[in-house]
Design a protein around this motif. Structure first.
Motif, PDB file in Angstrom:
ATOM      1  N   LEU A   4       0.927  -1.216  -0.283  1.00  0.00           N
ATOM      2  CA  LEU A   4      -0.018  -0.122   0.200  1.00  0.00           C
ATOM      3  C   LEU A   4       0.750   1.329  -0.013  1.00  0.00           C
ATOM      4  O   LEU A   4       0.529   2.220  -0.774  1.00  0.00           O
ATOM      5  CB  LEU A   4      -0.943  -0.159   1.131  1.00  0.00           C
ATOM      6  CG  LEU A   4      -2.103  -1.059   1.157  1.00  0.00           C
ATOM      7  CD1 LEU A   4      -2.886  -0.832   2.276  1.00  0.00           C
ATOM      8  CD2 LEU A   4      -3.100  -0.699  -0.068  1.00  0.00           C
ATOM      9  N   HIS A  43      -5.826   4.092  -4.212  1.00  0.00           N
ATOM     10  CA  HIS A  43      -5.597   2.641  -4.690  1.00  0.00           C
ATOM     11  C   HIS A  43      -7.104   1.953  -4.972  1.00  0.00           C
ATOM     12  O   HIS A  43      -7.848   2.265  -3.899  1.00  0.00           O
ATOM     13  CB  HIS A  43      -4.838   1.716  -3.851  1.00  0.00           C
ATOM     14  CG  HIS A  43      -4.417   0.452  -4.221  1.00  0.00           C
ATOM     15  ND1 HIS A  43      -4.047   0.265  -5.552  1.00  0.00           N
ATOM     16  CD2 HIS A  43      -4.698  -0.790  -3.677  1.00  0.00           C
ATOM     17  CE1 HIS A  43      -3.768  -1.180  -5.709  1.00  0.00           C
ATOM     18  NE2 HIS A  43      -4.519  -1.649  -4.693  1.00  0.00           N
ATOM     19  N   THR A  51      -3.635  -7.104  -5.575  1.00  0.00           N
ATOM     20  CA  THR A  51      -3.894  -6.510  -4.135  1.00  0.00           C
ATOM     21  C   THR A  51      -4.293  -7.693  -3.279  1.00  0.00           C
ATOM     22  O   THR A  51      -3.678  -8.046  -2.249  1.00  0.00           O
ATOM     23  CB  THR A  51      -5.028  -5.478  -4.156  1.00  0.00           C
ATOM     24  OG1 THR A  51      -4.871  -4.438  -5.077  1.00  0.00           O
ATOM     25  CG2 THR A  51      -5.048  -4.999  -2.756  1.00  0.00           C
ATOM     26  N   ARG A  62       1.572   2.179  -3.140  1.00  0.00           N
ATOM     27  CA  ARG A  62       0.809   2.598  -4.085  1.00  0.00           C
ATOM     28  C   ARG A  62       0.087   4.076  -3.661  1.00  0.00           C
ATOM     29  O   ARG A  62      -0.209   4.473  -4.727  1.00  0.00           O
ATOM     30  CB  ARG A  62      -0.327   1.504  -4.244  1.00  0.00           C
ATOM     31  CG  ARG A  62      -0.064   0.756  -5.342  1.00  0.00           C
ATOM     32  CD  ARG A  62      -0.535  -0.544  -4.952  1.00  0.00           C
ATOM     33  NE  ARG A  62       0.098  -1.478  -6.318  1.00  0.00           N
ATOM     34  CZ  ARG A  62       1.264  -2.135  -5.943  1.00  0.00           C
ATOM     35  NH1 ARG A  62       2.082  -1.913  -4.810  1.00  0.00           N
ATOM     36  NH2 ARG A  62       1.977  -2.861  -6.873  1.00  0.00           N
TER      37      ARG A  62
END
Lengths: 531, 531
Positions: A24, A432, A308, A27
């Protein structure tokens, strides 16, 4: 004990694995934490109740805190900040339909607003009291949670409206039956709430949406009980069940629900298949749905969601091996994970599996067996706990969903994702965004999008970020032939967009019904229809 | 040319075989004929129109005769006697939605009653003009019968509301699609009529009722068009489609219908199985429905219907051989014929057939292959012609239907049959009564009962016989948890019984909707809701 400021039971803790946090951070940037308020500090804010005493009503501060908010992102932020705004003046816990009627009469006499409350799991602002001159009574149905009758021949079970998912299933399972309604909120949400908000469960492909499961029941209205008898089908004029379904507490309080149940299935399995690309995957599931292959669930993640999910799954070594295998079989970058289930007798399941494999094989699907399917089934109700884990890691997560016809799925999905991905560009923030399709029909599909972003420097600014994103995506849905909700209802958060699909004349029909049932607008005003 | 005083095309003539007449004579006595009126004599009765001239409206006498009556038994008797009573003052044939709007505005200005008219096949008094001060305009949709759009990706077809069954299917078939909606009235009834009256087709087990097929469309109301967009599913408040479905012309005129269509199936077969007794047969089809075996149709005749069908079938020699074979296999007196179909891909159909045979075998079912199934499929739309053949032989035939939960099917069926069988005992007349279940659900089944009796000495007395029978059976349905219609709607004939299932508060909801859409009660008054 249930969390007072978040999802689920305090004993259930989900943690973000380290490589998940790194994923994360790459991103959207490093996480940022905002301070959590304590329950004690919130309790001190609860004002005196404006309600007269009544034996069925509690004006206990903690009960009022615990029934003030649902599970939308604004609710979440308000609870974490300890900035609740408005509390109900009291919470009633009726145990019978007669007590509901008594409370409605009492509220009508005193001009009290009534908010029906099931599991408090609304993600669209269904149960939040608003400020105003009239006191607010929240009417919790939690004590009306029993299986009252089971007609095994007709497969109809009668329940109190406050039975939550586990209460429904455990009471049915004792007799060998299941309702088969498994929304992600299943642990806490209730039968009455499902009906009032037109819920859909993960295995709706087999069992149907709540619209198909709801056979009849009773709606307590200010004019008395509206009793809807059960028929397998009827041509006797407009179907009154369909007016209760989606009524969101505006027309009355559901006091009894009759549902169509099924024998527990002999056999149930979930499988995972990887498709080499989104266009091929989309075509494959459309064909599966339109060919009426009798599957019980089907969920297709797009490439970013697949990536993901694999990144957040844990066991990076095993995942790397899986990805190597998939690459060798033709599902490399851009691959999409499809999970599907078969439920029923073994003969039928074998035939369904064969059809599904054959069809998916034609689209380059790589079959991986039941391991990932089993993982999905085990974790199927855990997703809501992820908000807590992400929050602890410094991220905000929310989801939104719609449904549209197949010819429009790809376009609408792209536009929703783009509106969210670019939604905070002005602030230099990345979002995201990933999506899955989880409810497929011959005509089209639901679209379920998750978005993760960083909190701003304050709760107020974080809420503003959410509002920017939610509004952008909601106008995209409303302007591009999507419904504003496929499975969570309208509430307050979606009310501004409802007219885009119902039209001016459709809204007038709903207004006429509201005026018929509740001319003084005492039942959940502002929900569904704007006031 | 379509018959002006009965069912279907004049070129299609069905005759009762000699042994069929003998079978009936043994059961209800020798037939008796009443004299038929001629069209010419009826034309002379048509009074002057009370409508002002309008380019879209015909006040031609024959058009008015041909749109004055439906296909209920009272309609039949009125047409045969030539005693029509009331004719519409004119018949309009709009070709566009704009023309419908123009006609509605014109009617509102002049206080004219409007009756929307599809195929004129109502068996419940939906389209009959009533006497009164206000002139009556019948609005025939027959020219709006085209396939306007086909979205092959989403499998949605857009039609004008006046397309009848053959027009729907032939236009879809040209593209490789089917709607799959096959009510017995299919040759004449229309898409708009199916929606307005909540029709169900013979293969609803696969394709769904019209409620499931109707994806959206437009209802022209006095307040303007109510446009209902298509979504595969939605949780955005009450579903407005469900208010159009069953509205029976009370709320507006349907000007466009979008339906969910399917690819023409690769494979379709119909089979006949004989079960040794009614209790075992009933249990078998309940299990088939509740096990979700993916069949496309299922029809179970009770013992008297089975006997009657075999007697009226022709080829007595072959039937005797069949019965001998069945007797040897355990299905003798009291046997019940079950017809079922599989429709889909070959792999799925083979699995469905295997499951069905296995389950039916456990209940003593004797499988006879596809011959009788094929006979059923060939004759599936011929039953309505039988009224003419029986009338010529001196008998009156009518049917009625309901649906109820499985736990109540046997009791309700018995009581309906008894009320009809004994209904004319006071006059010393026998009634031949038999039943089938043709629409099965997990929750219950439809019940479709046919009754044959002799005309009395006059038309008026014959109508009285029918009224005695219809009322007796309808009160049995209303008083024993049946819906007053499973597939034909309410109209005028069922309106007295509607409150038994909707309740006083349910009726008030329908009244509120009628008041919203049509406060002056100009649209089809007396239908659905009594005036």
């Amino acid at each position: 004990m249930r969390r007072w400021n978040g999802w689920g039971d305090e004993a259930t803790v989900m943690e973000l694995p380290a490589h998940g946090a790194a994923f994360l951070e790459a991103r959207v940037g490093a996480g940022r934490s905002l301070p959590d308020a304590s329950l004690d500090s919130v309790l001190t804010q609860v004002p005196a109740s404006r309600l007269a005493d009544h034996p069925l009503i509690s004006s206990d501060a903690e009960a009022r805190v615990r029934h003030a908010r649902g599970q939308s992102l604004p609710d979440w932020l308000a609870m974490r900040e300890g900035n609740f705004g408005v509390f109900p003046d009291g919470v009633a816990f009726p145990e019978t339909a007669a007590q509901i009627r008594e409370l409605l009469a009492w509220a009508a006499e005193r001009d009290v607003i009534v908010i029906p409350y099931g599991g408090g799991t609304s993600v669209a602002g269904h149960i939040n009291p608003q400020s105003g001159d009239r006191p607010v009574l929240t009417l919790s149905l939690e004590r009306m949670n029993r299986l009252l009758d089971l007609d095994e021949e007709s497969r109809i079970a009668t329940f109190g409206p406050g039975a939550n998912g586990p209460q429904v299933e455990s009471q049915l399972r004792a007799h060998g039956y299941t309702l088969g309604h498994f929304p992600q909120s299943w642990e806490l949400s209730t039968l009455g709430g499902w009906v009032a908000s037109r819920s859909s469960g993960q295995q709706s492909l087999r069992y149907g949406r709540i619209e198909q499961l709801f056979a009849g029941g009773t709606l307590e209205t200010f004019g008395g009980p509206l009793e809807i008898p059960t028929f397998p089908a009827s041509a006797a004029g407009p179907d009154l069940r369909e007016i209760v379904l989606g009524s969101e507490g505006r027309f009355g309080v559901i006091s009894e629900v009759r549902v169509r149940v099924s024998k527990l299935a002999e056999d149930e399995r979930f499988y995972a298949v990887f498709l080499p690309s989104w266009p091929r995957a989309l075509e494959a599931i459309r064909e599966l749905a339109q060919a009426r292959v009798p599957l019980s669930m089907l969920r297709l993640s797009n490439a970013i969601e697949t990536e993901t999910q694999l990144a957040l799954a844990g066991h990076p070594g095993q995942i790397a091996l899986l990805e190597k295998y998939l690459r060798l079989r033709g599902a490399g970058a851009g691959k999409c994970m499809l999970t599907f289930g078969v439920t029923g007798n073994r003969l039928q399941n074998a035939a369904s599996l064969k059809q599904a494999k054959r069809l998916l094989g034609r689209h380059g699907g790589v079959f991986t067996g039941t391991l990932l399917g089993r993982k999905w089934a085990e974790g199927r109700f855990r997703f809501p706990y992820l908000r807590e884990a992400l929050w602890q890691a410094g991220y905000v997560v929310d989801t939104l969903e719609t449904a549209t016809d197949w010819c429009n799925v790809d376009l609408l999905l792209d536009r929703i994702e783009a509106s969210l991905r670019d939604g905070l560009a002005d602030e230099g923030e990345r979002v995201h965004v990933f999506t899955h399709l989880s409810h497929v029909y011959g005509e089209g599909s639901s679209i379920y999008t998750t978005y993760v972003f960083r909190p701003a420097g304050s709760y107020a600014e974080t809420l503003e970020r959410w509002r920017t994103l939610k509004q952008a995506a909601s106008w995209v849905i409303a302007g591009n032939r999507g419904t504003i909700s496929h499975q969570h209802g309208v509430g307050r958060d979606h009310a501004p967009y409802l007219a885009a699909e119902k039209g001016e004349r459709g809204m007038a029909v709903l207004e006429a019904l509201a005026a018929h049932f509740d001319p003084e607008r005492r039942l959940n005003p502002g929900v569904l229809l704007r006031d």
